[in-house]
Design a protein around this motif. Sequence first.
Motif, short mmCIF file in Angstrom:
data_model
loop_
_atom_site.label_atom_id
_atom_site.label_comp_id
_atom_site.label_asym_id
_atom_site.label_seq_id
_atom_site.Cartn_x
_atom_site.Cartn_y
_atom_site.Cartn_z
N TYR A 172 1.30 -5.24 -6.47
CA TYR A 172 2.26 -4.22 -6.29
C TYR A 172 1.81 -3.98 -4.52
O TYR A 172 0.56 -4.00 -4.18
CB TYR A 172 1.93 -2.76 -7.08
CG TYR A 172 2.71 -3.15 -8.19
CD1 TYR A 172 2.07 -3.68 -9.40
CD2 TYR A 172 3.94 -2.63 -8.55
CE1 TYR A 172 2.59 -3.94 -10.67
CE2 TYR A 172 4.76 -2.59 -9.86
CZ TYR A 172 3.95 -3.42 -10.85
OH TYR A 172 4.80 -3.38 -11.99
N GLN A 201 1.84 -0.93 -1.98
CA GLN A 201 2.49 0.75 -2.07
C GLN A 201 2.34 1.06 -0.52
O GLN A 201 1.31 0.85 0.10
CB GLN A 201 1.43 1.53 -2.75
CG GLN A 201 2.00 3.14 -2.58
CD GLN A 201 1.04 3.84 -3.55
OE1 GLN A 201 -0.16 3.58 -3.95
NE2 GLN A 201 1.48 4.93 -3.93
N GLY A 208 3.35 7.11 1.17
CA GLY A 208 4.58 8.14 0.83
C GLY A 208 5.43 7.48 -0.28
O GLY A 208 6.47 8.21 -0.54
N LYS A 209 5.08 6.37 -0.82
CA LYS A 209 6.40 5.65 -1.63
C LYS A 209 5.26 5.26 -2.90
O LYS A 209 4.49 5.21 -2.98
CB LYS A 209 6.76 4.39 -1.06
CG LYS A 209 7.78 4.88 0.07
CD LYS A 209 8.41 3.43 0.80
CE LYS A 209 9.22 3.93 1.83
NZ LYS A 209 10.22 2.98 2.22
N GLY A 210 5.95 4.87 -3.90
CA GLY A 210 5.60 4.36 -5.03
C GLY A 210 5.25 2.96 -5.05
O GLY A 210 5.80 2.13 -4.11
N PRO A 211 4.58 2.41 -5.90
CA PRO A 211 4.09 0.93 -5.66
C PRO A 211 5.34 -0.02 -5.92
O PRO A 211 5.89 0.46 -7.11
CB PRO A 211 2.91 0.77 -6.80
CG PRO A 211 2.40 2.14 -7.27
CD PRO A 211 3.60 3.17 -6.81
N LEU A 237 6.72 -3.87 -7.11
CA LEU A 237 6.35 -5.17 -7.37
C LEU A 237 6.81 -6.29 -6.35
O LEU A 237 7.85 -6.21 -6.28
CB LEU A 237 6.89 -5.61 -8.82
CG LEU A 237 6.68 -6.78 -9.33
CD1 LEU A 237 5.14 -6.99 -9.64
CD2 LEU A 237 7.75 -6.92 -10.80
N ASP A 280 4.37 -11.86 -9.16
CA ASP A 280 3.65 -11.80 -10.34
C ASP A 280 3.46 -13.31 -10.60
O ASP A 280 4.18 -14.24 -10.16
CB ASP A 280 4.18 -11.07 -11.22
CG ASP A 280 5.74 -11.65 -11.59
OD1 ASP A 280 6.50 -10.76 -11.92
OD2 ASP A 280 5.95 -12.83 -11.29
N PHE A 299 -1.92 -3.52 -4.86
CA PHE A 299 -2.72 -3.25 -5.99
C PHE A 299 -2.24 -4.65 -6.83
O PHE A 299 -1.43 -5.12 -6.99
CB PHE A 299 -2.30 -2.14 -7.03
CG PHE A 299 -2.48 -0.96 -6.40
CD1 PHE A 299 -1.71 -0.20 -5.32
CD2 PHE A 299 -3.76 -0.11 -6.61
CE1 PHE A 299 -2.04 1.01 -4.99
CE2 PHE A 299 -4.11 1.01 -6.05
CZ PHE A 299 -3.23 1.60 -5.36
N LEU A 311 -0.68 -1.79 -18.24
CA LEU A 311 -1.24 -2.33 -17.23
C LEU A 311 -2.56 -1.68 -17.00
O LEU A 311 -2.51 -0.41 -16.69
CB LEU A 311 -0.21 -2.43 -16.06
CG LEU A 311 1.15 -3.37 -16.03
CD1 LEU A 311 1.88 -3.21 -14.83
CD2 LEU A 311 0.30 -4.81 -16.37
N PHE A 355 -4.76 -1.45 -13.64
CA PHE A 355 -4.83 -1.70 -12.23
C PHE A 355 -6.01 -1.80 -11.65
O PHE A 355 -7.17 -1.05 -12.16
CB PHE A 355 -3.98 -0.61 -11.24
CG PHE A 355 -2.21 -0.42 -11.64
CD1 PHE A 355 -2.04 -0.09 -12.73
CD2 PHE A 355 -1.51 -1.18 -10.64
CE1 PHE A 355 -0.51 -0.11 -13.11
CE2 PHE A 355 -0.15 -1.28 -10.90
CZ PHE A 355 0.38 -0.62 -12.04
N SER A 377 -8.56 -1.31 -7.84
CA SER A 377 -8.68 -0.10 -7.40
C SER A 377 -7.99 -0.03 -6.00
O SER A 377 -8.04 0.82 -5.15
CB SER A 377 -10.26 0.13 -7.04
OG SER A 377 -10.74 -1.14 -6.34
N ARG A 420 -6.53 -1.72 0.96
CA ARG A 420 -5.61 -1.15 2.22
C ARG A 420 -5.75 -2.09 3.32
O ARG A 420 -6.79 -2.46 3.86
CB ARG A 420 -6.44 0.39 2.77
CG ARG A 420 -5.53 0.96 3.70
CD ARG A 420 -6.08 2.20 4.21
NE ARG A 420 -6.17 3.15 3.09
CZ ARG A 420 -5.01 4.04 2.70
NH1 ARG A 420 -3.97 3.87 3.29
NH2 ARG A 420 -5.31 4.92 1.77
#
Lengths: 112, 118
Positions: A36, A38, A41-44, A46, A49, A89, A100, A102, A104, A107
């Motif tokens: 993922y 991220q 300011g946003k969500g993870p 996908l 995979d 992630f 799931l 995740f 850590s 960055r």
Amino acid sequence: GENVEQHPSTLSVQEGDSAVIKCTYSDSASNYFPWYKQELGKGPQLIIDIRSNVGEKKDQRIAVTLNKTAKHFSLHITETQPEDSAVYFCAAPDTGRRALTFGSGTRLQVQP
Amino acid sequence: DTAVSQTPKYLVTQMGNDKSIKCEQNLGHDTMYWYKQDSKKFLKIMFSYNNKELIINETVPNRFSPKSPDKAHLNLHINSLELGDSAVYFCASSQDRRAWGQGWYEQYFGPGTRLTVT
């Protein structure tokens, strides 16, 4: 339960260079490994995979490799661009809990 | 079209208050989740629901109560808020968890709700 470790925690590269992020997992029954991205300011989201029946998967500049014997998988980004800067992630399924787990997070900073 | 949406995006409140965060998905998924992301970016699952049935209930304080009125919605209610509850809360959804090997773990996340307790 599943334990996922991710390295490095921070990664700084020059634009155009490659970036590699590595993860290990503990549950040998795990058979699906997503990555993922991220952005601030946003969500993870996908991005790619891999399932345990393949060793490598590519999607343009992004590739993921899997070594089931060693229980590790990696994300490779080639020709990095500033817009690749984000937190990445890895994850693996906890087969006992149907959830799931995740890593850590890493960055990634791409310097122009 | 937004796949997984959450409201509000920001929530600032005082200790002791009760607040709710709403989540809706229009993907037709059967399973929904709540995750908590702390200041160090650790993502940890809190709850999951499959077709309105509670599946995962991690060791979170019972001040947190999820509610699923239908399979497209999963709300999170938090009572007696504490400073340590400050975090970003993400809702996510996926296909039927019972379809093991067929996509339940392809989870799609909402934009997050940043909760600040003062």
